[in-house]
Write a protein that holds these residues in place. Structure first.
Motif, short mmCIF file in Angstrom:
data_model
loop_
_atom_site.label_atom_id
_atom_site.label_comp_id
_atom_site.label_asym_id
_atom_site.label_seq_id
_atom_site.Cartn_x
_atom_site.Cartn_y
_atom_site.Cartn_z
N GLY A 97 0.82 -1.21 0.00
CA GLY A 97 0.00 0.00 0.00
C GLY A 97 0.85 1.26 0.00
O GLY A 97 2.00 1.27 0.46
N PHE A 98 0.29 2.36 -0.52
CA PHE A 98 0.99 3.64 -0.54
C PHE A 98 0.97 4.27 0.84
O PHE A 98 -0.04 4.23 1.55
N GLY A 99 2.09 4.88 1.22
CA GLY A 99 2.14 5.69 2.43
C GLY A 99 1.54 7.07 2.18
O GLY A 99 1.23 7.43 1.03
N ASN A 100 1.41 7.86 3.24
CA ASN A 100 0.74 9.15 3.07
C ASN A 100 1.55 10.15 2.25
O ASN A 100 1.02 11.16 1.80
N THR A 101 2.83 9.87 1.99
CA THR A 101 3.61 10.76 1.12
C THR A 101 2.99 10.85 -0.26
O THR A 101 3.03 11.90 -0.91
N HIS A 102 2.41 9.73 -0.75
CA HIS A 102 1.84 9.69 -2.09
C HIS A 102 0.60 10.56 -2.23
O HIS A 102 0.21 10.89 -3.34
N PHE A 103 -0.02 10.91 -1.12
CA PHE A 103 -1.29 11.64 -1.19
C PHE A 103 -1.12 13.14 -0.92
O PHE A 103 -2.10 13.85 -0.77
N LYS A 104 0.12 13.59 -0.86
CA LYS A 104 0.39 15.02 -0.62
C LYS A 104 0.11 15.81 -1.89
O LYS A 104 0.58 15.45 -2.98
N THR A 105 -0.67 16.83 -1.77
CA THR A 105 -0.97 17.74 -2.89
C THR A 105 -0.82 19.18 -2.42
O THR A 105 -0.59 19.45 -1.23
N SER A 106 -1.02 20.10 -3.35
CA SER A 106 -0.89 21.52 -2.99
C SER A 106 -2.01 21.97 -2.07
O SER A 106 -1.87 22.92 -1.31
N THR A 107 -3.14 21.25 -2.17
CA THR A 107 -4.28 21.62 -1.33
C THR A 107 -4.42 20.72 -0.10
O THR A 107 -5.25 20.99 0.76
N ASN A 108 -3.68 19.63 -0.06
CA ASN A 108 -3.72 18.72 1.09
C ASN A 108 -2.28 18.35 1.44
O ASN A 108 -1.76 17.31 1.02
N GLN A 109 -1.65 19.24 2.18
CA GLN A 109 -0.23 19.07 2.47
C GLN A 109 0.04 18.21 3.69
O GLN A 109 1.19 17.92 4.00
N ALA A 110 -0.99 17.79 4.37
CA ALA A 110 -0.82 16.91 5.54
C ALA A 110 -1.83 15.77 5.49
O ALA A 110 -2.71 15.67 6.36
N PRO A 111 -1.75 14.94 4.46
CA PRO A 111 -2.72 13.84 4.35
C PRO A 111 -2.55 12.82 5.48
O PRO A 111 -1.44 12.51 5.90
N ARG A 112 -3.69 12.35 5.97
CA ARG A 112 -3.65 11.38 7.06
C ARG A 112 -4.27 10.06 6.60
O ARG A 112 -5.09 9.47 7.29
N ARG A 113 -3.90 9.66 5.44
CA ARG A 113 -4.42 8.39 4.91
C ARG A 113 -3.30 7.61 4.25
O ARG A 113 -2.30 8.18 3.77
N ALA A 114 -3.44 6.30 4.25
CA ALA A 114 -2.50 5.39 3.60
C ALA A 114 -3.28 4.18 3.13
O ALA A 114 -4.33 3.84 3.70
N ASN A 115 -2.78 3.53 2.10
CA ASN A 115 -3.47 2.36 1.55
C ASN A 115 -3.04 1.09 2.26
O ASN A 115 -1.85 0.92 2.58
N PRO A 116 -3.97 0.16 2.47
CA PRO A 116 -3.55 -1.17 2.93
C PRO A 116 -2.92 -1.95 1.79
O PRO A 116 -3.17 -1.66 0.60
N GLY A 117 -2.14 -2.94 2.10
CA GLY A 117 -1.56 -3.79 1.06
C GLY A 117 -2.62 -4.67 0.40
O GLY A 117 -3.62 -5.03 1.02
#
Length: 347
Positions: free
Chosen positions: A124-144
């Motif tokens: 699964g992706f860690g929360n680094t992959h979900f960082k965007t200009s509008t969401n700079q502190a994502p608190r989600r990650a994917n399960p494997g």
């Protein structure tokens, strides 16, 4: 050594590791941001063809094979470790069939061949992959992702150059012991041979492998006697060595019974070249031997060779006939890749 030519096993590839939710927190770093790493990939299920094996006996004691799960992601963008693969080592000539026992998945004939049967799940992706200009502190990650699983059949068909067929007590094991260093069980009662035996023969500067299988009786394709399941071990041979017992009352009938079972089995065995031999010639009166030879020749439409494994009479002639067929087969195989390459070529 015990022999096993069929086994049902359960295999499962590893699950992928979970992604991580983490943030960089350091002194003097005001905006650390997300740094959760990805999960590791699950282990694969691999089947490897190994040269020094000739039985599936190992799969009698272990039928479940599971690859390891991938490691979970961690902070500081650390990716989880890949799960360890599980490797099933099988002898040359092993077929991998689906759970129905009929759908062929792979046929491993060359030592060193490796196939990935089931792939492990992605991490699964860690929360680094979900960082965007509008969401700079994502608190989600994917399960494997979960791994794959299946039941499958392993079926061994021995690889030899010559396959010996005949009724029980036709002298098959004695002939194998005479021409090679194999030591099959030999006795004066039917069905002495309960599993295939292999022997390596050296003749005329070449080596070839002879496979001896349990004897066939009338109705073997319907399960009579040991049945015809061992005929699969001579499917890959170049030539059949058909031994007919000269001490039997009707050699012609014995020949026709075995040929009938071979034709009922199918799989191309009925079209293979055949060297017909009247065995145990030393145990029959010469005049009686001539009568049986004529009857067998009439039934088969070919002149049988006469052999006595006990005295060695006719053994060299039989080996010479087998060697000629094997040389032709090997020459045809040597030209097959060339034909395949040039088949679609155009000037």
């Amino acid at each position: 050594m015990q022999f096993l030519d069929s086994a049902k096993v359960y295999v499962r590839s590893g699950d992928g590791g979970n992604g991580c939710v983490s943030f960089r927190r350091e002194k003097y770093v005001e905006f650390g941001g997300p740094n959760g790493g990805d999960g590791g990939r699950g282990g694969d299920v691999i089947v490897e063809c190994v040269a020094n094996l000739n039985t599936l006996l190992d799969f009698r004691y272990q039928q479940h094979f599971k690859a390891k799960k991938g490691g979970n992601g961690m902070g500081q963008n650390r990716t989880g470790a890949k799960g360890a693969d599980v490797v099933l080592k099988v002898p040359p000539g092993t077929q991998i069939l689906d759970e129905d026992g009929e759908t062929l998945i792979a046929d491993l004939t060359e030592p060193g061949t490796r196939i990935v049967l089931l792939e492990g799940g992605n991490g699964g992706f860690g929360n680094t992959h979900f960082k965007t200009s509008t969401n700079q502190a994502p608190r989600r990650a994917n399960p494997g992702l979960p791994g794959e699983e299946m039941y499958l059949w392993l079926r061994l068909k021995l690889i030899g150059d010559v396959g010996i067929v005949g009724l029980p007590n036709a002298g098959k094991s004695t002939f194998l012991a005479t021409v090679s260093r194999a030591k099959p069980k030999i006795a004066d009662y039917p069905f002495t041979t309960l599993h295939p035996n292999l022997g390596v023969v050296r003749f005329g500067g070449m080596d070839f492998v002879i496979a001896d299988i349990p004897g066939l009786i009338e109705g073997a394709h319907e399960g009579a006697g040991i049945g015809d399941r061992f005929l699969g071990h001579v499917e890959r041979t170049a030539v059949l060595l058909h031994l007919v017992d000269a001490t039997s009352e009707d050699p012609a009938e014995a020949y026709e019974i075995v040929r009938g079972e071979i034709e009922a089995y199918g799989a191309g065995l009925e079209d293979k070249p055949e060297v017909l031999v009247l065995s145990k010639a030393d145990a029959v009166d010469p005049d009686d031997l001539k009568k049986k030879l004529r009857a067998l020749k009439k039934a088969a439409g070919a002149t049988p060779l006469i052999v006595s494994s006990a005295t060695g009479k006719g053994v060299q002639e039989v080996l010479a006939a087998l060697a000629r067929e094997i040389v032709e087969m090997r020459a045809e195989k040597a030209h097959e890749p060339l034909r395949q390459k040039t088949r679609g070529w155009r000037p």
